[in-house]
Structure formats: structure tokens, C-alpha cells
Design a protein around this motif. Sequence first.
Motif, mmCIF file in Angstrom:
data_model
loop_
_atom_site.group_PDB
_atom_site.id
_atom_site.type_symbol
_atom_site.label_atom_id
_atom_site.label_comp_id
_atom_site.label_asym_id
_atom_site.label_seq_id
_atom_site.Cartn_x
_atom_site.Cartn_y
_atom_site.Cartn_z
ATOM 1 N N LEU A 86 0.658 -1.324 0.086
ATOM 2 C CA LEU A 86 0.113 0.021 -0.120
ATOM 3 C C LEU A 86 1.037 1.367 -0.034
ATOM 4 C CD1 LEU A 86 -2.572 -1.267 2.690
ATOM 5 C CD2 LEU A 86 -3.305 -0.520 0.253
ATOM 6 N N TYR A 87 2.026 1.027 0.148
ATOM 7 C CA TYR A 87 3.113 2.327 0.487
ATOM 8 C C TYR A 87 2.940 2.980 -0.771
ATOM 9 C CZ TYR A 87 4.491 1.861 5.211
ATOM 10 O OH TYR A 87 4.478 1.671 6.599
ATOM 11 N N ASP A 88 2.980 2.297 -2.053
ATOM 12 C CA ASP A 88 2.904 2.871 -3.423
ATOM 13 C C ASP A 88 1.784 4.184 -3.629
ATOM 14 O OD1 ASP A 88 4.855 1.308 -3.996
ATOM 15 O OD2 ASP A 88 3.681 -0.051 -5.214
ATOM 16 N N LEU A 89 0.948 3.973 -2.774
ATOM 17 C CA LEU A 89 -0.162 4.829 -2.821
ATOM 18 C C LEU A 89 0.420 6.246 -2.573
ATOM 19 C CD1 LEU A 89 -3.058 2.924 -1.677
ATOM 20 C CD2 LEU A 89 -3.244 4.133 -3.624
ATOM 21 N N GLN A 90 1.579 6.657 -1.778
ATOM 22 C CA GLN A 90 1.896 7.573 -1.424
ATOM 23 C C GLN A 90 2.216 8.783 -2.642
ATOM 24 O OE1 GLN A 90 5.336 6.215 0.846
ATOM 25 N NE2 GLN A 90 4.639 7.132 2.599
ATOM 26 N N LEU A 91 2.453 7.945 -3.874
ATOM 27 C CA LEU A 91 2.932 8.533 -5.031
ATOM 28 C C LEU A 91 1.643 9.283 -5.641
ATOM 29 C CD1 LEU A 91 5.295 6.006 -6.207
ATOM 30 C CD2 LEU A 91 5.759 8.311 -4.869
ATOM 31 N N TYR A 92 0.382 8.915 -5.243
ATOM 32 C CA TYR A 92 -0.790 9.143 -6.083
ATOM 33 C C TYR A 92 -1.165 10.491 -5.837
ATOM 34 C CZ TYR A 92 -1.862 4.280 -7.623
ATOM 35 O OH TYR A 92 -1.731 3.218 -8.325
#
Length: 339
Positions: A51-57
Motif C-alpha cells: 500500500l505504500y505505493d499509494l503515497q505517489l498518487y
Amino acid sequence: MIIVMKMGASKDQLETVVKKVEELGFKPHVIHGEERKVVAAVGHEKKKTDLYDLQLYDGVEAVVPISKPYKLASSEVKKGRTVIKLPNGVSIGGKKLCVMAGPCSVESEKQILETAWAVKKAGGHMLRGGAFKPRTSPYEFQGLEEAGLKLLAKAREETGLPVITEVLNQRDVELVEKYADILQVGARNVQNFSLLKELGQCKKPVFLKRGLSSTIKEWLLSAEYIITSGNPNVILCERGIRTFETATRNTLDLNAIPVLKKETHLPVIVDPSHGTGYWSYVIPMAMAGIAAGADGVMIEVHPKPEEALSDGGQSLTFSRFEELMGRLQALATVVERSL
Ligand code: PEP
Ligand code: MN
């Protein structure tokens, strides 16, 4: 994990995040906070780093882990307090205290109507009364069942007081929901997980009593079952736990109140009737519960406690209930609440 949206993030940005959370195999719960929205992603702990990838959204401020085992019930996920709104302007969890009172069991039309009017006249906000009773012995009064629910509905119609009553099993949820404004889960059912999941599907709020030997963590995990199954409107009720003490029926755990206020955003009610088991201790412990920060009290009241079919010894008479209301009125201003 919690995905904290930026202040002013758009609806589209929120929807994209929700979709991605689902794609990653988590269940998204959107929580509308006072300032910003957050998406709580609940699911398997092992996969949560995905879920950490959502930081880039776009529109996402931060992705932060929820450290507590209960997620949606925890104050980490929701900053403000949950306020539950009921018919006729009654609410639980706001500045105004909520007093729910009535007999342990609904016994007859006369008994419930007289009690409902006495509760109303004294300034109580809700009527309680069991139609399905969880009794330790199978030879004790088990409740009037649907006939009792109908009497509660009649009392609500006449007095305007919303009603709270217990549901004992999964099978009866639909029936109880038809009549009650709040469904109570008793101390003995706090870990009946299939009942809790079923209540997640229910549209009415759920009043979750603490189990006789539940830790606060276990109790909050039971609340989590209801919320994650779809019903965010859960009220916690401290009703005493079993200890080595025998001078009282249970030991009312007042520590639980400030602990819950820190750990969860859910409203907290205190039940000094079951918490002590004796009418003469009910007023002082109701006062203590409110002083400790509870959002209201649940009190057993009966027209003739000596004739009650259940819990007469811990039930207040109408005049003692009026005395309690007077004392709570004075206390409310001290704790910056209203009645
Ligand atoms: C009740 O409210 O009458 C009751 C049975 O409560 P508990 O589940 O706390 O024993
Ligand atoms: Mn009772």
C-alpha cells in the motif's frame, strides 16, 4: 494502513485510491473526518507494505500504518468522536449525555408503559427493556420475545422515547431490528462472531456490552467485527467484569472509560446496575462513570423492584431514578456536558 488524503483532495482522486486499495486485495473504508478524508485499508497484515505505493498518487498526503489490532474502531483512524443520531433528536457521543433506562425485562404492557412514562418525566432519553433474556438458568424468566418487542414499540409510540433491546442470536436480528432503535449485544455474546458479523449488515446502531471476562482489546476487536462487516454505529457499554470480589455482583471497571476514550472514537456508556448488582450502589457509580468521561448511563428501573421477574435487586424505583437524574444534572455542568 491509513491513506490520508490531502485537504481538498478531489472526489476522483479519492475514488482512484479506493479502487487501487481494492485491487491490492484490501477492503477500503472511507472515513470522513472533520478536516480531511482518510481511507482505511484493512486486510492481510503481511501484504500491507504494497500500500505504500499509494503515497505517489495525486491527492494523497501520507500512508501510515495503524499500529493497533483494532483498526476501524481505533482513534488512529478517526480523529473526531463518533456521534450516533437516533429518532426524536436523541444522540449518543456528543456533548449531551444520554440516559437510557427501563426494566431488565419487559414483563407486561402496564409495567413497560408506566416505566416509559416515568423515565420520560424524569428526563431520560431512551427506554431499555429485554424481550429476549440471556439468563444463567434455563428455569428463569426468558422474556416475552416478539410480544415484548411489540410492547416496546407501543411505549415508543406513546412517549417518543427511542428503545434499546437485546438480540440474543443471529436468527433474530431481522425481527429485533424491525422494532428497536438500537440492538443490544449482551455480555455473554460479546464474542459470538457470527452474531457480530450479522449485525454488521444491520442498519440500526449496535450497543456492545463488555464481556464478563473480556479485556479491553478483545472487546474492541469485537466492535471491529461489526464495523468491518459494514455497520460503523457501535456504542460500547462497560457493565462490570468478574473479579475475586463478592460484595458486588461485578466490578464496574471505571478505568475502562478513560482507556476507551483514548483508544477509540466510539461512544461509551456505563451500566452501574449490572456493574454493581445492588440498587443502593447504582447512583454513586452512575455519577462516577459520568465523572470518568462516559457519554451516558444505562439504568435498570422498575415500578416495583421487589416484584421484578429479573434483576429487581439492582433496579431503581421511579423516585430513586428521579433522584439520580437530579444529581446527574448537577454533575453534567461540572464535566462540561449537558443532560
Ligand atoms: C441486561 O442488560 O439486562 C443484561 C442482561 O445485561 P448484561 O448482558 O450486561 O448482563
Ligand atoms: Mn438485567
